[in-house]
Design a protein around this motif. Structure first.
Motif, short mmCIF file in Angstrom:
data_model
loop_
_atom_site.label_atom_id
_atom_site.label_comp_id
_atom_site.label_asym_id
_atom_site.label_seq_id
_atom_site.Cartn_x
_atom_site.Cartn_y
_atom_site.Cartn_z
N GLU A 65 0.95 -1.30 0.05
CA GLU A 65 -0.34 -0.28 -0.09
C GLU A 65 0.79 1.57 -0.51
O GLU A 65 0.58 2.41 -0.50
CB GLU A 65 -0.89 -0.26 1.09
N LYS A 66 2.19 1.32 0.79
CA LYS A 66 2.69 2.31 0.16
C LYS A 66 3.04 2.57 -0.95
O LYS A 66 3.13 4.13 -0.86
CB LYS A 66 3.97 2.32 2.07
N LEU A 67 3.41 2.19 -1.36
CA LEU A 67 3.93 1.32 -2.66
C LEU A 67 3.53 2.02 -3.01
O LEU A 67 4.61 3.11 -4.76
CB LEU A 67 4.92 -0.08 -2.88
N GLN A 68 2.02 1.78 -3.55
CA GLN A 68 1.23 1.98 -3.96
C GLN A 68 1.21 4.11 -4.15
O GLN A 68 0.51 4.15 -5.24
CB GLN A 68 0.17 1.38 -4.21
N ASP A 69 1.04 4.16 -2.97
CA ASP A 69 1.01 5.58 -2.69
C ASP A 69 2.06 6.37 -3.16
O ASP A 69 1.31 7.63 -3.82
CB ASP A 69 0.58 5.60 -1.23
N GLU A 70 3.09 5.27 -3.54
CA GLU A 70 4.48 5.61 -3.57
C GLU A 70 4.31 6.00 -5.50
O GLU A 70 4.73 7.47 -5.96
CB GLU A 70 5.56 5.69 -2.91
N ILE A 71 4.00 5.54 -5.83
CA ILE A 71 3.55 5.48 -7.77
C ILE A 71 2.67 6.14 -7.86
O ILE A 71 2.96 7.22 -8.80
CB ILE A 71 3.15 3.83 -7.80
N VAL A 72 1.89 6.43 -7.41
CA VAL A 72 0.74 7.03 -7.53
C VAL A 72 1.46 9.13 -7.32
O VAL A 72 0.30 9.78 -8.28
CB VAL A 72 -0.52 7.49 -6.80
N ALA A 73 2.00 8.78 -6.33
CA ALA A 73 2.55 10.65 -6.39
C ALA A 73 3.46 11.00 -6.90
O ALA A 73 3.78 12.01 -7.43
CB ALA A 73 2.78 10.66 -4.97
N TYR A 74 4.31 9.68 -7.59
CA TYR A 74 5.20 9.88 -8.30
C TYR A 74 4.95 9.84 -10.20
O TYR A 74 5.09 10.53 -10.56
CB TYR A 74 6.57 8.42 -8.76
N LYS A 75 3.19 9.46 -10.66
CA LYS A 75 3.22 9.82 -11.17
C LYS A 75 2.15 11.09 -11.55
O LYS A 75 2.30 12.03 -12.51
CB LYS A 75 1.73 9.11 -11.64
N PHE A 76 1.83 11.64 -10.22
CA PHE A 76 0.99 12.90 -10.00
C PHE A 76 2.23 14.39 -10.15
O PHE A 76 2.26 14.91 -11.11
CB PHE A 76 0.81 12.90 -9.09
N ASP B 188 5.44 17.52 -14.05
CA ASP B 188 6.18 18.40 -14.09
C ASP B 188 6.10 18.71 -15.70
O ASP B 188 6.25 19.48 -16.43
CB ASP B 188 7.15 18.16 -14.30
N LYS B 189 5.45 18.06 -16.37
CA LYS B 189 4.92 17.91 -17.72
C LYS B 189 3.97 19.19 -18.38
O LYS B 189 4.37 19.68 -19.39
CB LYS B 189 4.86 16.47 -17.93
N GLN B 190 3.17 19.36 -17.55
CA GLN B 190 2.53 20.10 -17.78
C GLN B 190 3.03 21.14 -17.07
O GLN B 190 2.56 22.24 -18.69
CB GLN B 190 0.93 20.14 -16.96
N LEU B 191 4.20 21.96 -17.19
CA LEU B 191 4.41 22.91 -16.28
C LEU B 191 5.32 23.27 -17.21
O LEU B 191 5.58 24.37 -18.10
CB LEU B 191 5.74 23.13 -15.14
N ILE B 192 6.17 22.25 -18.03
CA ILE B 192 7.33 22.40 -19.18
C ILE B 192 6.36 22.79 -20.26
O ILE B 192 6.88 23.62 -21.60
CB ILE B 192 7.56 20.96 -19.83
N LEU B 193 5.42 22.31 -20.67
CA LEU B 193 4.17 22.13 -22.24
C LEU B 193 3.65 23.57 -22.20
O LEU B 193 3.97 24.52 -22.99
CB LEU B 193 2.90 21.29 -22.09
N LEU B 194 3.67 24.08 -20.97
CA LEU B 194 3.01 25.92 -20.38
C LEU B 194 4.15 26.31 -21.01
O LEU B 194 3.60 27.58 -21.67
CB LEU B 194 2.83 25.69 -19.27
N ASP B 195 5.07 26.41 -20.51
CA ASP B 195 6.42 27.07 -20.67
C ASP B 195 6.26 26.92 -22.49
O ASP B 195 6.65 27.95 -22.92
CB ASP B 195 7.87 26.64 -20.22
N ILE B 196 6.68 26.52 -23.35
CA ILE B 196 6.81 26.21 -24.54
C ILE B 196 5.45 27.28 -24.76
O ILE B 196 6.13 27.43 -25.98
CB ILE B 196 6.35 24.58 -25.04
N ILE B 197 4.31 27.11 -25.02
CA ILE B 197 3.38 27.57 -25.06
C ILE B 197 3.29 29.07 -24.66
O ILE B 197 3.01 30.00 -26.13
CB ILE B 197 2.20 26.85 -24.67
N ARG B 198 4.05 29.37 -24.00
CA ARG B 198 4.26 30.20 -23.28
C ARG B 198 5.18 31.05 -23.98
O ARG B 198 4.51 32.37 -24.79
CB ARG B 198 4.37 31.10 -21.95
N GLU B 199 6.19 30.87 -24.52
CA GLU B 199 6.73 30.80 -25.55
C GLU B 199 6.99 31.01 -26.62
O GLU B 199 7.32 31.59 -27.55
CB GLU B 199 8.53 30.13 -24.99
N ILE B 200 5.93 30.46 -26.99
CA ILE B 200 5.68 30.27 -28.66
C ILE B 200 4.38 31.77 -29.01
O ILE B 200 5.13 31.94 -29.78
CB ILE B 200 4.28 29.06 -29.09
#
Length: 102
Positions: free
Chosen positions: A28-39, A44-56
């Motif tokens: 259960e602890k590992l499952q929580d860590e996996i969920v947190a990691y995926k989140f 991170d991915k969303q922030l990177i995409l937002l930066d790219i869109i802002r620069e465009i």
């Protein structure tokens, strides 16, 4: 993927064993860590995409401004207006559809 309780479904009496209890808690602890990691990865991915869109958008605005200056002072300049406007409209529409606010 089966959860732990489905794995022990046929031998539910094993769930009371100390080692199994410890294993269940660990899983259960590992499952929580996996969920947190995926989140975190998604954020991170969303922030990177937002930066790219802002620069465009920033680049589009600068080219539009440069185009206006060329027209104002009578210099010959390529007409990027339609291309920039279409690109900007597309980006803003995608952001609106995906509820990404710039």
């Amino acid at each position: 993927m089966k959860n732990l309780y489905e794995i022990f479904k046929k031998n539910s009496d094993l769930l009371g064993e100390p080692e199994v209890i410890q294993l269940v808690e660990y899983c259960e602890k590992l499952q929580d860590e996996i969920v947190a990691y995926k989140f975190d990865r998604q954020q991170d991915k969303q922030l990177i995409l937002l930066d790219i869109i802002r620069e465009i958008i920033k680049g589009c605005n600068e080219v539009e401004k440069e185009q206006m200056e060329h027209e104002r002072f009578g210099y010959e300049a390529p007409n990027y207006q339609a291309t920039i406007s279409n690109l900007k409209s597309y980006i803003l529409e995608i952001c609106k559809d995906n509820q990404v606010y710039l």
